[in-house]
Design a protein around this motif. Structure first.
Motif, PDB file in Angstrom:
ATOM      1  N   TYR A 157       0.826  -1.214   0.000  1.00  0.00           N
ATOM      2  CA  TYR A 157       0.000   0.000   0.000  1.00  0.00           C
ATOM      3  C   TYR A 157       0.859   1.262   0.000  1.00  0.00           C
ATOM      4  O   TYR A 157       2.012   1.243   0.413  1.00  0.00           O
ATOM      5  CB  TYR A 157      -0.968  -0.020   1.194  1.00  0.00           C
ATOM      6  CG  TYR A 157      -2.033  -1.071   0.977  1.00  0.00           C
ATOM      7  CD1 TYR A 157      -3.182  -0.777   0.255  1.00  0.00           C
ATOM      8  CD2 TYR A 157      -1.845  -2.382   1.431  1.00  0.00           C
ATOM      9  CE1 TYR A 157      -4.138  -1.757   0.001  1.00  0.00           C
ATOM     10  CE2 TYR A 157      -2.786  -3.361   1.191  1.00  0.00           C
ATOM     11  CZ  TYR A 157      -3.939  -3.046   0.479  1.00  0.00           C
ATOM     12  OH  TYR A 157      -4.866  -4.012   0.222  1.00  0.00           O
ATOM     13  N   GLU A 178      -3.402   3.799   4.716  1.00  0.00           N
ATOM     14  CA  GLU A 178      -3.822   2.557   4.024  1.00  0.00           C
ATOM     15  C   GLU A 178      -3.121   1.336   4.630  1.00  0.00           C
ATOM     16  O   GLU A 178      -3.711   0.271   4.801  1.00  0.00           O
ATOM     17  CB  GLU A 178      -3.442   2.627   2.537  1.00  0.00           C
ATOM     18  CG  GLU A 178      -4.386   3.408   1.681  1.00  0.00           C
ATOM     19  CD  GLU A 178      -3.859   3.523   0.248  1.00  0.00           C
ATOM     20  OE1 GLU A 178      -4.687   3.598  -0.656  1.00  0.00           O
ATOM     21  OE2 GLU A 178      -2.622   3.527   0.041  1.00  0.00           O
ATOM     22  N   ASN A 201      -4.993  -1.795   6.446  1.00  0.00           N
ATOM     23  CA  ASN A 201      -4.939  -3.137   5.843  1.00  0.00           C
ATOM     24  C   ASN A 201      -4.190  -4.168   6.682  1.00  0.00           C
ATOM     25  O   ASN A 201      -4.514  -5.353   6.619  1.00  0.00           O
ATOM     26  CB  ASN A 201      -4.383  -3.046   4.417  1.00  0.00           C
ATOM     27  CG  ASN A 201      -5.451  -2.513   3.492  1.00  0.00           C
ATOM     28  OD1 ASN A 201      -6.392  -3.233   3.169  1.00  0.00           O
ATOM     29  ND2 ASN A 201      -5.355  -1.250   3.120  1.00  0.00           N
TER      30      ASN A 201
END
Ligand code: MRU
Length: 361
Positions: free
Chosen positions: A122, A127, A131
């Motif tokens: 990412y 992000e 994740n």
């Protein structure tokens, strides 16, 4: 439906390790306190996860795989800058600390690699944070589902009336929940088979008496505890139908690293014609190393010279305390995985399972 309810987690399910969102922390059963008390510890950063793995508050190959991954996720979550490279550098040093806590179980490296791989995928820090947390929650769910599938395949090998011997703890407490070897036993019981279990004490850390006996009593599965030294006696007196153990690392040749004492049980089972099964997820397979390159952890001499804090050996005696041993494939009847049961010759069945062409390189 929550990510855990979908795999049948209810109030009575022992959950070894879980991720909490608000506030963010990792909650785990403190296994050093069992069987006297069921206490939990809260880890808010990867340093606390390292300590918990090192001092055996959490142990068992799949459990430390998920806990290690959660340690990296905590490191990401706690990171303050918006600079991706700074975050990756923090993650890389946390990875080093976590991977060194216990060298033999390959699941730890597996869990850490998974989180690092997601982090590199990412672009932005937010992000990555989002994740890696998603990934550890999925790992928690997948671990239980994997064990349940393994349980179903393994249960087919068990007959009603079987007496099963197990060593160490390859149960709910060695995984997120349900267990590998004990998952097979749970599944056989759930399918209506009448079975009973002999659990070895597993000196020196007593995972058999403190943890396996605790879990099986908790789940009302018929269990008797025996000293490690009684294995030959029981087998010679036809008191055991099958052995099922877990694994910390399985090589592409089918060599199995597991808790110290596994090898002598496998030898005894072999010489008495008793089937010896290993139950382990695919995350326990290490297709790269060979028997000479795997590090067998040596633990503190205190584990051997003391029992419950009381010294039982003279001062000045030399101590050797290897935590794992190696069982060769010729002593193993089958390896139970979440994708099916691997049969000998293992080099061939393992390469087939992993879709490898040539396994000799
Ligand atoms: O030292 P431990 O308690 O971490 O050792 C655990 C074992 O050897 C288990 O048998 C193994 O991890 C399989 S657990 C599913």
């Amino acid at each position: 439906m929550s990510y855990l309810m979908s795999v049948g987690v209810n109030n009575n399910t022992l959950m070894t390790v879980t991720w909490n969102d608000e506030p963010v922390y990792v909650k785990m059963i403190d296994q050093t306190k069992l069987p006297e008390t069921l206490e939990y510890i809260i880890c808010k950063n990867h340093y606390e996860i390292c300590d918990a793995i090192r001092n055996l508050s959490i142990r068992g190959a799949p459990a430390i795989g998920v806990a290690g991954a959660m340690g990296l996720a905590l490191c990401a979550h706690n990171h303050v800058s918006d600079n991706k490279n700074d975050l990756l550098s923090d993650l890389s040093s946390a990875y080093k600390s976590l991977v060194e806590t216990r060298p033999t179980a390959v699941n730890l490296k597996w869990g850490l690699d998974k989180i690092l791989e997601v982090s590199y995928r990412y672009e932005t820090v937010s992000e990555i944070k989002e994740n890696v947390i998603k990934t550890v929650k999925k790992m928690t769910h997948d671990d239980i589902e994997t064990n349940k599938n393994m349980g179903k395949f393994g249960s087919d090998l068990i007959n009603t009336g079987d007496v099963i011997m197990t060593h160490c703890n390859a149960g709910a407490l060695a995984t997120v929940s349900y267990g590998t070897a004990l998952g097979v036993i749970r599944s056989a019981k759930e399918s209506g088979k009448k079975i009973s279990v002999f659990a070895t004490e597993t000196r020196p850390v007593m995972q058999g008496s403190r943890l396996t006996a605790f879990e099986l009593v908790h789940d009302e599965i018929d269990v008797s505890l025996i000293p490690d030294t009684a294995v030959g006696y029981l087998m010679n007196n036809k008191m055991v139908d099958k052995v099922i153990v877990g694994a910390d690392r399985i090589l592409k040749t089918g060599h199995v690293f597991n808790k110290i004492g596994t090898y002598q049980i496998a030898l005894l089972a072999n010489s008495h014609g008793i089937p010896f099964y290993v139950a382990a997820p695919l995350s326990t397979f290490d297709l790269k190393n060979s028997i000479d390159t795997v590090v067998i952890e040596e633990r503190s001499i205190d584990e051997v010279v003391q029992i419950a804090g009381k010294r039982i050996a003279p001062k000045g005696v030399r101590i050797f305390n290897p935590a794992f041993d190696l069982t060769p494939p010729n002593l193993i009847t089958g390896i139970i995985t979440e994708k099916g049961v691997l049969n000998p010759p293992f080099e061939k069945s393992i390469s087939g399972m992993f879709g490898m062409g040539d396994v000799s390189s």
